[in-house]
Design a protein around this motif. Structure first.
Motif, PDB file in Angstrom:
ATOM      1  N   ILE A 270       7.256   9.519   1.507  1.00 49.91           N
ATOM      2  CA  ILE A 270       7.018   8.115   1.136  1.00 49.91           C
ATOM      3  C   ILE A 270       6.061   7.551   2.178  1.00 49.91           C
ATOM      4  CG2 ILE A 270       8.070   5.857   0.657  1.00 49.91           C
ATOM      5  CD1 ILE A 270      10.800   7.271   0.484  1.00 49.91           C
ATOM      6  N   GLU A 271       5.023   6.869   1.705  1.00 49.10           N
ATOM      7  CA  GLU A 271       4.047   6.292   2.624  1.00 49.10           C
ATOM      8  C   GLU A 271       3.881   4.816   2.369  1.00 49.10           C
ATOM      9  OE1 GLU A 271       0.041   7.507   3.011  1.00 49.10           O
ATOM     10  OE2 GLU A 271       0.559   9.497   3.774  1.00 49.10           O
ATOM     11  N   MET A 272       3.757   4.046   3.456  1.00 47.74           N
ATOM     12  CA  MET A 272       3.427   2.631   3.303  1.00 47.74           C
ATOM     13  C   MET A 272       2.382   2.317   4.357  1.00 47.74           C
ATOM     14  SD  MET A 272       5.880  -0.673   2.924  1.00 47.74           S
ATOM     15  CE  MET A 272       6.569  -0.839   4.547  1.00 47.74           C
ATOM     16  N   HIS A 273       1.322   1.605   3.968  1.00 47.03           N
ATOM     17  CA  HIS A 273       0.227   1.299   4.898  1.00 47.03           C
ATOM     18  C   HIS A 273      -0.224   2.557   5.644  1.00 47.03           C
ATOM     19  CE1 HIS A 273       1.397  -2.686   3.925  1.00 47.03           C
ATOM     20  NE2 HIS A 273       2.438  -2.735   4.707  1.00 47.03           N
ATOM     21  N   HIS A 274      -0.365   3.660   4.916  1.00 41.52           N
ATOM     22  CA  HIS A 274      -0.859   4.928   5.473  1.00 41.52           C
ATOM     23  C   HIS A 274       0.052   5.532   6.533  1.00 41.52           C
ATOM     24  CE1 HIS A 274      -4.400   3.933   3.246  1.00 41.52           C
ATOM     25  NE2 HIS A 274      -4.552   2.822   3.933  1.00 41.52           N
ATOM     26  N   GLU A 275       1.305   5.090   6.576  1.00 42.76           N
ATOM     27  CA  GLU A 275       2.228   5.730   7.524  1.00 42.76           C
ATOM     28  C   GLU A 275       3.414   6.267   6.748  1.00 42.76           C
ATOM     29  OE1 GLU A 275       3.504   3.269  10.765  1.00 42.76           O
ATOM     30  OE2 GLU A 275       1.452   2.606  11.177  1.00 42.76           O
ATOM     31  N   GLU A 276       3.906   7.428   7.188  1.00 43.16           N
ATOM     32  CA  GLU A 276       5.078   7.973   6.509  1.00 43.16           C
ATOM     33  C   GLU A 276       6.306   7.184   6.911  1.00 43.16           C
ATOM     34  OE1 GLU A 276       6.424  11.912   5.921  1.00 43.16           O
ATOM     35  OE2 GLU A 276       4.397  12.678   5.614  1.00 43.16           O
ATOM     36  N   ILE A 277       7.153   6.879   5.926  1.00 46.04           N
ATOM     37  CA  ILE A 277       8.400   6.169   6.234  1.00 46.04           C
ATOM     38  C   ILE A 277       9.553   6.926   5.574  1.00 46.04           C
ATOM     39  CG2 ILE A 277       7.398   3.859   6.547  1.00 46.04           C
ATOM     40  CD1 ILE A 277       8.127   3.231   3.636  1.00 46.04           C
ATOM     41  N   PRO A 278      10.769   6.840   6.145  1.00 47.42           N
ATOM     42  CA  PRO A 278      11.890   7.595   5.583  1.00 47.42           C
ATOM     43  C   PRO A 278      12.504   6.931   4.354  1.00 47.42           C
ATOM     44  CG  PRO A 278      12.571   6.439   7.586  1.00 47.42           C
ATOM     45  CD  PRO A 278      11.090   6.228   7.454  1.00 47.42           C
ATOM     46  N   ARG A 279      12.365   5.578   4.250  1.00 54.51           N
ATOM     47  CA  ARG A 279      12.957   4.890   3.101  1.00 54.51           C
ATOM     48  C   ARG A 279      12.141   3.655   2.755  1.00 54.51           C
ATOM     49  NH1 ARG A 279      18.685   2.942   3.711  1.00 54.51           N
ATOM     50  NH2 ARG A 279      18.155   0.889   2.979  1.00 54.51           N
ATOM     51  N   ALA A 280      12.183   3.281   1.474  1.00 56.00           N
ATOM     52  CA  ALA A 280      11.457   2.098   1.016  1.00 56.00           C
ATOM     53  C   ALA A 280      12.459   1.130   0.398  1.00 56.00           C
ATOM     54  CB  ALA A 280      10.417   2.507  -0.018  1.00 56.00           C
TER      55      ALA A 280
END
Length: 421
Positions: A270-280
């Motif tokens: 999962i990516e947000m603002h070009h950074e990988e994140i563990p949860r959205a």
């Protein structure tokens, strides 16, 4: 800016009652119009011998930009108070307002209803209030505007408040929850500071009332629902659907299902603002990759949810709609385009089940032959191709839609129940 809780705010009310002036005044008072813009207007005002009119110039300029068809810089539609960071769900163009309110980045959480003191409740006032009610807006702040035009007359203010209360009672808005504030958006009375012109009023200003709005609870405990906006192919990753989490939570390792395409798999990244994140979480705009899903397997308008509680696909659904503008009558068999979240699907009104009094919600007629502008109705709808929607009582974020035809929003509504067939 983003470390404050966010609210989406609709500014509603009859045309010419001062909605844009109020938006302009809020932006001005909260320092959200860039200093150089104000400076530019101040110079213009002084050149024309109208010092002190910077605000009016800001407003005229925004109005002129609108008339010339320029969209106002989006930064002009966001402002911060001490407590919240607000996005104004743009309301000047009535037709687009409805579509934006339903299919915009998000629905409005709360609304400011602007009613001019000299005019009182007008046709669009009623329409907007009913619409706000249909679309599930909870809190209303009522600005009785143009108090300068009626010489700040307390009796006139009280008359308008009674008129608005009667309207709110009709559509079953809890009037005790609404705040009523006498204002002049143009002069600035009671917007940011209490005005000496209304010594008889000692309630909150508009900004106080905005700060007092309840914080919206993010719908994290509802099941995951993520409508897909676009699908990309990114080298090294593969297929990446992009969308905004409306409800629930997505975590790496989750098994998800896309409906109505009916494919699924395991969330790998999962990516947000070009950074990988563990949860959205709700409100996050994310791109994500699902094992085994190809670019042609899913499309815009699909909804992603948990494989064990997948998004609902409607064979038919029953809905409550409000017809805002239609040049003729609407009968069973009418097939316009429904815009629900990111989906746009032609749907047929299979039956018109009940006509409802828009002001009271009471049933006026069973199985009417037709409905027209200004009517509210319960209808049964058959999508022409599979469509994922949810009952608005269960997942309101996926339960509203706009109906478009002939280049305009002709109606709006919410899903009551679904037949998955």
């Amino acid at each position: 800016m983003v470390d404050k809780p966010h609210q989406n705010l609709a500014i509603i009310g009859h045309v010419d009652h001062g909605k844009s002036t109020l938006v302009g005044r809020l932006l001005f008072e909260t320092g959200s119009i860039p200093e150089h813009v104000i400076e530019q207007h101040r110079e213009e005002a002084e050149e024309k011998g109208k010092g002190g009119f910077e605000f009016a110039y800001v407003m005229d300029n925004l109005a002129e930009e609108r008339e010339r068809g320029l969209t106002i810089d989006i930064a002009h539609q966001e402002f911060e108070t001490d407590v919240y960071y607000f996005t104004v769900v743009d309301t000047p163009g009535h037709r687009d307002f409805v579509k934006n309110m339903i299919t915009g980045a998000s629905q409005a959480d709360n609304a400011v209803l602007v009613v001019a003191a000299d005019d009182g409740v007008a046709p669009q006032t009623q329409e907007h209030v009913f619409l706000a009610r249909t679309l599930g807006i909870d809190e209303l702040i009522v600005g009785v505007n143009k108090m300068d035009v009626v010489d700040y007359d307390e009796d006139r203010y009280r008359e308008v408040v009674e008129e608005v209360k009667a309207l709110l009672d009709q559509v079953r808005f809890a009037t005790e929850d609404a705040s009523f504030i006498p204002i002049s958006a143009f002069e600035g009375d009671n917007v940011a500071e209490l005005s000496e012109n209304t010594p008889w009023y000692d309630g909150p200003t508009i900004l106080d009332a905005l700060n007092d709005l309840p914080e919206t609870e993010p719908p994290t405990d509802a099941p995951l629902r993520l409508p897909i906006q676009d699908v990309y192919t990114i080298s090294g990753i593969g297929t990446v659907p992009v969308g905004r989490v409306e409800t629930g939570v997505m975590e790496i390792g989750d098994t998800v299902s896309f409906q109505p395409s009916d494919v699924g798999g395991e969330v790998k990244t999962i990516e947000m603002h070009h950074e990988e994140i563990p949860r959205a979480e709700p409100g996050d705009n994310v791109g994500f990759n699902v094992r085994g899903i190809g670019k042609d397997d899913i499309r815009r308008g699909d909804v992603c949810g948990p494989a064990d509680d997948p998004p609902t696909v409607a064979r038919t659904f029953q809905a409550q709609i409000v017809v805002m503008q239609h040049p003729s009558v609407i009968t069973a068999g009418y097939t316009p385009v429904f815009h629900a979240h990111t989906a746009q699907v032609a749907c047929t009104l299979e039956t018109i089940d009940q006509k409802i009094d828009p002001s009271s919600g009471e049933v006026e007629e069973e199985n009417p032959d037709f409905i027209q502008s200004g009517d509210a109705a319960i209808v049964t709808v058959r999508p022409q191709k599979p469509l994922s929607v949810e009952p608005s009582s269960e997942i309101p974020e996926l339960g509203s839609f706009a109906i478009r035809d002939m280049g305009q929003t002709v109606a709006a509504g919410r899903v009551l129940s679904i037949d998955e067939g």
